[in-house]
Enzyme design. Structure first.
Site, PDB file in Angstrom:
ATOM      1  CG  ASP A  11      -0.362  -0.203   2.567  1.00 12.08           C
ATOM      2  OD1 ASP A  11       1.043  -0.667   2.654  1.00 12.08           O
ATOM      3  OD2 ASP A  11      -0.849   0.347   3.603  1.00 12.08           O
ATOM      4  CG  HIS A 242       6.397  -0.585  10.569  1.00 10.85           C
ATOM      5  ND1 HIS A 242       6.204  -1.203  11.975  1.00 10.85           N
ATOM      6  CD2 HIS A 242       5.974   0.494  10.730  1.00 10.85           C
ATOM      7  CE1 HIS A 242       5.842  -0.243  12.633  1.00 10.85           C
ATOM      8  NE2 HIS A 242       5.652   0.700  11.836  1.00 10.85           N
TER       9      HIS A 242
HETATM   10  C1  BDR Z   1       2.384  -1.089   8.691  1.00 15.77           C
HETATM   11  O1  BDR Z   1       1.153  -0.142   8.384  1.00 15.77           O
HETATM   12  C2  BDR Z   1       1.471   0.728   7.517  1.00 15.77           C
HETATM   13  O2  BDR Z   1       1.133   1.756   7.616  1.00 15.77           O
HETATM   14  C3  BDR Z   1       3.002   0.706   7.302  1.00 15.77           C
HETATM   15  O3  BDR Z   1       3.274   0.919   5.788  1.00 15.77           O
HETATM   16  C4  BDR Z   1       3.280  -0.860   7.573  1.00 15.77           C
HETATM   17  O4  BDR Z   1       3.128  -1.725   6.452  1.00 15.77           O
HETATM   18  C5  BDR Z   1       2.627  -0.940  10.107  1.00 15.77           C
HETATM   19  O5  BDR Z   1       1.825  -1.365  10.793  1.00 15.77           O
HETATM   20 CA    CA Z   2       2.932  -0.714   4.280  1.00 13.76          CA
END
Ligand code: BDR
Ligand code: CA
Length: 317
Positions: A11, A242
């Site tokens: 995303d 992340h």
């Molecule tokens: C995840 O949520 C999204 O906002 C970030 O890109 C990551 O994939 C972290 O919780």
């Molecule tokens: Ca993400």
């Protein structure tokens, strides 16, 4: 070593952009396709971001497919401009992509690539699992065609980030996550427990800005907004890692130091537990004895050099 085919579903926000860059810098894999889903931004904008980033890296040969606009239940809640900017990439401007998205749904791209590389294709997801769940519905044999699935998502011992228990990628489409985690494939879950435990700092951002290379420099610019958001988590300008950590684990650039294989289920009820990944970690004081039927490796720790490994590879782009 022959590069392994890998499909990436995202995303495309700021940390997804870092993950994409990490994949492009990884000789272990051949990035054979990217699909987008609504999360940090909507799936169409995520595809535009992905195409623009690929063009910046001179890799506009890689197909990008737009996937689901909405989660399985309800409708997309909208972007998160205070975290990823109004455009998903920290409100920086990139040259318009020359290429367009391919004329197939991301779920169909997954199925087509899995059939083209039977038993070889790796899947990496760093957004809600809507496209993977849709691909499973369209091709129930998918798990037998895919080598491994790495998912950034969930929280094991750690609290959530969009509710006290839910992490964003799982909590934004719990029904899809439940289907994907229940399917019989080899899953590695990279939860908040480990992605929040390592940070990129101002020195790292400066290295990207000073790289003299278009894609790392763009990452350094978009991190400005992301660092500001993480003031509320860490009390200083920096960020969690992340999505790039999930990418690094998927390609073998970072090897987990603790990752038990345990049962994981997703709470799809409408109560306060919605979106929680319930991981059976009761074996923690016995070195996690085997759980018959478990097929989800939950990454709980990686080494102290994790963040520097990520930056070093991004600087090779
Ligand atoms: C995840 O949520 C999204 O906002 C970030 O890109 C990551 O994939 C972290 O919780
Ligand atoms: Ca993400």
């Amino acid at each position: 070593m022959t590069p392994q085919p890998l499909y990436y579903d995202c995303d495309t926000g700021i940390d997804d952009s870092m993950a994409l860059a990490y994949l492009l810098a990884s000789p272990e894999i051949d990035l054979v396709g990217v699909g987008t889903v609504s999360g940090n931004t909507d799936s169409a904008q995520a595809a535009r971001n992905t195409l623009a980033l690929l063009q910046l890296a001179g890799r506009d040969d890689i197909p990008v497919a737009v996937g689901a606009a909405d989660p399985q239940a309800g409708t997309y809640a909208g972007p998160v401009p205070h975290i990823h900017g109004h455009n998903g990439i920290g409100d920086i401007t990139l040259p318009d992509p020359v290429q367009s998205a391919v004329a197939e749904h991301a779920a169909d791209l997954i199925i087509r690539l899995a059939r083209a590389h039977p038993g070889q294709l790796r899947l990496l997801t760093t957004g809600p699992l809507t496209n993977l769940a849709e691909a499973l519905r369209r091709e129930p044999e998918l798990p037998s065609l895919v080598k491994a699935v790495t998912i950034m998502g969930g929280a094991a011992h750690q609290s959530g980030n969009i509710s006290p228990v839910a992490e964003a990628n799982i909590g934004n489409d719990p029904e899809a996550a439940a289907e994907v985690l229940a399917a019989r494939w080899d899953i590695t879950l990279v939860p908040l427990d480990v992605t929040l435990a390592h940070t990129l700092e101002e020195d790292d951002r400066q290295l990207l800005l000073d790289s003299g290379r278009p894609l790392p420099t763009a990452l350094g610019s978009m991190l400005d907004l992301y660092f500001e958001f993480y003031l509320s988590t860490y009390g200083r300008r920096c960020c969690a890692i992340h999505d790039p950590l999930a990418a690094a684990i998927a390609v073998g650039g970072v090897v987990p130091t603790l990752a038990p294989v345990v049962d994981v289920v997703v709470d799809t009820t409408d109560g306060p537990g919605r979106g929680q990944t319930i991981c059976d970690l009761r074996g923690q004081y016995l070195n996690y004895p085997p759980q018959p039927g478990a097929h989800c490796r939950v990454v709980l720790q990686t080494g102290p050099d994790t963040a520097s490994c990520l930056i070093q590879r991004l600087l090779t782009l």
